[in-house]
Design an enzyme around this catalytic site. Structure first.
Site, PDB file in Angstrom:
ATOM      1  N   ASP A 198       8.950   6.979  12.942  1.00 41.32           N
ATOM      2  CA  ASP A 198       9.450   5.941  13.934  1.00 41.32           C
ATOM      3  C   ASP A 198      10.753   5.505  13.576  1.00 41.32           C
ATOM      4  O   ASP A 198      11.693   5.928  14.286  1.00 41.32           O
ATOM      5  CB  ASP A 198       8.274   4.739  14.412  1.00 41.32           C
ATOM      6  CG  ASP A 198       7.936   4.030  12.951  1.00 41.32           C
ATOM      7  OD1 ASP A 198       8.301   4.541  11.798  1.00 41.32           O
ATOM      8  OD2 ASP A 198       7.186   3.208  13.004  1.00 41.32           O
ATOM      9  N   ASP A 238       1.709   5.378   0.864  1.00 39.88           N
ATOM     10  CA  ASP A 238       1.321   6.496   1.703  1.00 39.88           C
ATOM     11  C   ASP A 238       1.862   7.719   1.218  1.00 39.88           C
ATOM     12  O   ASP A 238       3.088   7.687   0.606  1.00 39.88           O
ATOM     13  CB  ASP A 238       1.867   6.137   3.201  1.00 39.88           C
ATOM     14  CG  ASP A 238       1.098   5.170   3.793  1.00 39.88           C
ATOM     15  OD1 ASP A 238       0.043   5.130   3.790  1.00 39.88           O
ATOM     16  OD2 ASP A 238       1.869   4.312   4.463  1.00 39.88           O
ATOM     17  N   ASP A 249       0.802  -1.170  -0.107  1.00 43.52           N
ATOM     18  CA  ASP A 249       0.100  -0.115   0.064  1.00 43.52           C
ATOM     19  C   ASP A 249       1.060   1.258  -0.031  1.00 43.52           C
ATOM     20  O   ASP A 249       2.000   1.216   0.326  1.00 43.52           O
ATOM     21  CB  ASP A 249      -0.857  -0.103   1.169  1.00 43.52           C
ATOM     22  CG  ASP A 249      -0.229  -0.020   2.584  1.00 43.52           C
ATOM     23  OD1 ASP A 249      -0.950  -0.480   3.546  1.00 43.52           O
ATOM     24  OD2 ASP A 249       0.680   0.307   2.755  1.00 43.52           O
TER      25      ASP A 249
HETATM   26  P1  ATP Z   1       3.284  -1.649   6.521  1.00 39.55           P
HETATM   27  O1  ATP Z   1       2.256  -0.692   5.871  1.00 39.55           O
HETATM   28  O2  ATP Z   1       4.255  -2.564   5.567  1.00 39.55           O
HETATM   29  O3  ATP Z   1       2.972  -2.261   7.605  1.00 39.55           O
HETATM   30  P2  ATP Z   1       4.655   0.996   7.246  1.00 39.55           P
HETATM   31  O4  ATP Z   1       5.882   1.541   7.796  1.00 39.55           O
HETATM   32  O5  ATP Z   1       3.719   1.593   5.868  1.00 39.55           O
HETATM   33  O6  ATP Z   1       4.476  -0.611   7.250  1.00 39.55           O
HETATM   34  P3  ATP Z   1       2.138   2.280   8.426  1.00 39.55           P
HETATM   35  O7  ATP Z   1       1.294   1.915   9.784  1.00 39.55           O
HETATM   36  O8  ATP Z   1       1.418   2.005   7.072  1.00 39.55           O
HETATM   37  O9  ATP Z   1       3.297   1.531   8.540  1.00 39.55           O
HETATM   38  O10 ATP Z   1       2.804   3.641   8.508  1.00 39.55           O
HETATM   39  C1  ATP Z   1       3.203   4.554   7.573  1.00 39.55           C
HETATM   40  C2  ATP Z   1       4.255   5.334   7.952  1.00 39.55           C
HETATM   41  O11 ATP Z   1       3.754   6.230   8.971  1.00 39.55           O
HETATM   42  C3  ATP Z   1       5.453   4.557   8.516  1.00 39.55           C
HETATM   43  O12 ATP Z   1       6.147   4.151   7.797  1.00 39.55           O
HETATM   44  C4  ATP Z   1       6.004   5.747   9.557  1.00 39.55           C
HETATM   45  O13 ATP Z   1       6.786   6.506   8.880  1.00 39.55           O
HETATM   46  C5  ATP Z   1       4.946   6.420  10.002  1.00 39.55           C
HETATM   47  N1  ATP Z   1       4.335   5.747  11.155  1.00 39.55           N
HETATM   48  C6  ATP Z   1       3.411   4.971  11.513  1.00 39.55           C
HETATM   49  N2  ATP Z   1       3.004   4.871  12.722  1.00 39.55           N
HETATM   50  C7  ATP Z   1       3.904   5.484  13.249  1.00 39.55           C
HETATM   51  C8  ATP Z   1       4.089   5.565  14.828  1.00 39.55           C
HETATM   52  N3  ATP Z   1       3.589   4.926  15.683  1.00 39.55           N
HETATM   53  N4  ATP Z   1       5.273   6.653  14.910  1.00 39.55           N
HETATM   54  C9  ATP Z   1       5.795   7.471  14.200  1.00 39.55           C
HETATM   55  N5  ATP Z   1       5.559   7.179  12.831  1.00 39.55           N
HETATM   56  C10 ATP Z   1       4.730   6.135  12.449  1.00 39.55           C
HETATM   57 MG    MG Z   2       2.093   1.444   4.938  1.00 46.87          MG
END
Ligand code: ATP
Ligand code: MG
EC number: 2.7.7.19
Length: 461
Positions: A164, A85, A83
């Site tokens: 994060d 972002d 996905d």
């Molecule tokens: P995946 O979608 O593969 O699980 P992701 O890294 O894209 O991993 P998401 O939960 O979709 O995780 O979050 C998108 C982005 O937002 C993360 O890559 C990070 O940069 C930021 N993010 C998400 N949650 C947090 C958090 N709790 N604290 C700080 N930054 C966050």
């Molecule tokens: Mg994501």
């Protein structure tokens, strides 16, 4: 395919070299390293049409438009992103006005969802530091303050430092296809290291769910958690008890339903995190070796099914996680004289209501979970029409699978599982023979014998 990227990492420019060699804290790296298109492998072919449309439209309206987070991290690792972002300097209102197919969601953390058929692109506005010059002013406001604080817009540098992990703070710029690296994320991708941006203990206190995210990414990406990022977890694990159960349930799904459940479980246990999510399961594991084995087997099963693209349901996993505490309580109630099925129902009720203080369990999973448990009590009762009725139950298959795992884990002696295997495979003649066997074998009469034994116990003190 990754030659360019690897070349970039092996032969960095002078500026990069000095950055890599000096112990610069990620949080201090203010200007990004810009990785040109020729030196990284992320191509537009890895990006969905929907995400490209959003990026281009924002860009041609004069806004900055970047892909950030998991999609860039995964693309750099050679995985197909699942996905996308998008991060931008357009405000949520501006984003919404650009896309008819969009919706603003969230209050505390306002973002815009742009929908294309079944695909949703999440667009977030760059956020500023939570404690900037507006901090004091906003902190004085109660509810509104909280709302404002999380929606303080910032620039891309500030946005990067609020993310994060370093590997989650890589921004792909649609304007020139460069990647902006504010926190040495490219280096950490190369060495497969998970490192929080900034001071780890502070970042966990800000949001304890980051501990779960550390474990999830370490398991999924096969990364090592950097020692400084790892160290505070053991002590700070209890902070998870303050997180709303609904949010923790969302995390539980991501932790265990992504195909790496077993290793995730072991890591969670290692960092004292599993017990913060499922305290009674953790207690039961300390009491009986089979309880842990059962959870491991259920996760092994789930991981295997996901690898084979077969359907999986959280109800089955939850049933396995909480089975030991339910079974323990059911046995207690039966010893007090309660018949098996009401005892099971009462035990389930008690265990679930305590669990809901930690993680929510939506009804669509909670109902089948209870049915799977109830069938554990019905599976030994096979006389008359019962075996046929049980066989027709919509949750029979899941319940039978759990029974097999209970035997495999050593909770139960083997036998009943084999009987049900034969019963399902057998023709009518064979089924009749199996039922006769139940009738003549006192050890497999289950229900009847228990009822008789229970009576005198009712009068026990
Ligand atoms: P995946 O979608 O593969 O699980 P992701 O890294 O894209 O991993 P998401 O939960 O979709 O995780 O979050 C998108 C982005 O937002 C993360 O890559 C990070 O940069 C930021 N993010 C998400 N949650 C947090 C958090 N709790 N604290 C700080 N930054 C966050
Ligand atoms: Mg994501």
């Amino acid at each position: 395919m990754f030659k360019g990227f690897t070349r970039f990492l092996h032969n960095p420019g002078e500026q990069l070299k000095s950055l890599l060699n000096s112990p610069v804290e990620a949080s201090e790296a203010l200007s990004p390293r810009i990785i040109p298109r020729s030196e990284h492998p992320v191509s537009r072919q890895q990006i969905s049409d929907a995400a490209l449309k959003v990026l281009y439209r924002l860009n041609s309206a004069g806004f900055g438009a970047f892909l950030v987070g998991g999609c860039i991290r995964d693309a750099l690792l050679g995985k197909m992103p699942k996905d996308f972002d998008v991060a931008t300097n357009a405000t949520p209102e501006q984003v919404r006005d650009l896309f008819r197919n969009s919706r603003m969601i969230g209050r505390r953390f306002r973002i815009v969802h742009v929908r294309f058929g079944r695909e949703v692109i999440e667009v977030t506005t760059f956020r500023g530091k939570p404690q900037d010059e507006h901090g004091d002013h906003i902190a004085q406001q109660s509810d509104a303050g909280l709302l404002l604080r999380d929606n303080v817009w910032g620039n891309i540098e500030e946005d990067a430092l609020r993310r994060d992990f370093t590997v989650n703070a890589l921004y792909y710029n649609i304007a020139d296809f460069t990647i902006h690296d504010f926190a040495n994320g490219a280096r950490d991708i190369k060495s497969r290291t998970l490192r929080l941006i900034g001071d780890p203990a502070t970042r966990y206190r800000e949001d304890p769910v980051r501990m779960l995210r550390a474990v999830r990414f370490a398991a999924k990406l096969d990364f090592t958690i950097d020692p400084a990022t790892e160290a505070p977890m053991f002590d700070l694990a209890p902070l998870l008890l303050q997180i709303p159960p609904a949010r923790l349930f969302d995390e539980v799904l991501k932790l265990f339903m992504s195909g790496h459940g077993l290793i995730t479980f072991r890591l969670l246990s290692h960092y004292n995190l599993f017990g913060m999510l499922f305290p009674e399961a953790e207690e039961a594991m300390a009491d009986a070796a089979w309880a842990e084995e059962l959870i491991e087997l259920a996760l092994t099963n789930t991981d295997k099914r996901i690898a084979e693209d077969r359907p999986v349901t959280p109800a089955f996993l939850l049933a396995a996680f909480l089975w030991a505490p339910v079974a323990h309580r059911q046995a207690e109630l039966e010893r007090e004289g309660m018949p098996a099925i009401p005892a099971l129902q009462t035990a389930a009720q008690e265990v679930v209501s305590r669990q809901l203080e930690h993680t929510s369990i939506p009804k669509r999973f909670g109902m089948p979970m209870r049915e799977i448990w109830e069938l554990q009590t019905r599976l030994p009762m096979r006389r008359g029409k019962r075996a046929f009725q049980t066989r027709e139950h919509p949750r029979f298959r899941a319940a039978y699978d759990l029974l097999l795992l209970r035997e495999q884990a050593g909770e139960l002696p083997r036998g009943l599982g084999d009987w049900w295997t034969a019963f399902q495979q057998g023709d009518e003649h064979e089924q009749r023979r199996l039922l006769q066997k139940v009738g003549s074998d006192p050890a497999s009469q289950g229900d009847r014998r228990r009822k008789k034994r229970r009576k005198p116990r009712k009068t026990d003190p």
